[in-house]
Design an enzyme around this catalytic site. Structure first.
Site, short mmCIF file in Angstrom:
data_model
loop_
_atom_site.label_atom_id
_atom_site.label_comp_id
_atom_site.label_asym_id
_atom_site.label_seq_id
_atom_site.Cartn_x
_atom_site.Cartn_y
_atom_site.Cartn_z
N GLY A 62 0.73 -1.24 0.00
CA GLY A 62 0.00 0.00 0.00
C GLY A 62 0.76 1.29 0.00
N SER A 63 0.07 2.27 0.40
CA SER A 63 0.33 3.69 0.22
C SER A 63 1.79 4.10 0.33
CB SER A 63 -0.48 4.45 1.26
OG SER A 63 -0.18 5.83 1.20
N SER A 64 2.16 5.03 -0.54
CA SER A 64 3.50 5.60 -0.48
C SER A 64 3.74 6.33 0.83
CB SER A 64 3.73 6.54 -1.67
OG SER A 64 2.79 7.60 -1.65
N ALA A 66 3.29 5.11 3.61
CA ALA A 66 3.78 4.12 4.57
C ALA A 66 5.25 4.35 4.90
CB ALA A 66 3.57 2.71 4.03
#
Length: 143
Positions: A62-64, A66
């Site tokens: 997932g998300s950048s 993170a």
């Protein structure tokens, strides 16, 4: 003791009990950098404390964003001591690199592949040394 080789993504050394996750974890929304616990209610490891342990999982998820959560956890001392992945993850790698550069705190990140990952056990103690030349994982079943 069993030894494995791995590919270094972020240099450093660490030792600790293994936190072996069967599913990828996103640090963004899945990990509390204040407590070092998995907070994703849908994750099989929900509630597990990862801080100070060697985190082993298939990959990140997932998300950048993170990477910023991981960097903050490293700064706070609530991050895993090191991270072992079956597949390389650029988001996790960036978070560990940023923390090393900004805060001078290392969280080594290595890729060992699925064959090695399958041999890891959650009750094991793992030490890892990751250099530019490669990484070595030493697995001990004694805790």
């Amino acid at each position: 003791m069993t030894s494995f080789t791995a590919r270094t993504l972020v240099e450093g050394s660490a030792e600790g009990l293994l936190a072996l996750l069967t599913a990828p974890l996103s640090f963004w929304g899945g990990y509390d950098s204040g407590t070092g616990r998995v907070i994703d209610h849908s994750h099989p490891a929900f509630g597990a404390e990862i801080a100070g342990r060697i985190l082993a999982m298939p990959s990140g998820r997932g998300s950048s964003s993170a990477s910023s959560v991981l960097a903050e956890a490293i700064r706070l001392g609530t991050a895993p001591a090191g991270i072992v992945l079956a597949q390389a993850d650029s988001i996790i790698t960036v978070g560990a690199i940023v923390a090393a550069r900004l805060y001078g705190k290392a969280c080594p990140v290595v890729v060992c592949g699925p064959e090695t990952m399958a041999q890891l056990r959650p009750d094991a103690r793992l030490s890892l040394v990751a250099t530019a030349d490669g990484a070595r994982l030493n697995l001990s079943t004694a805790v």
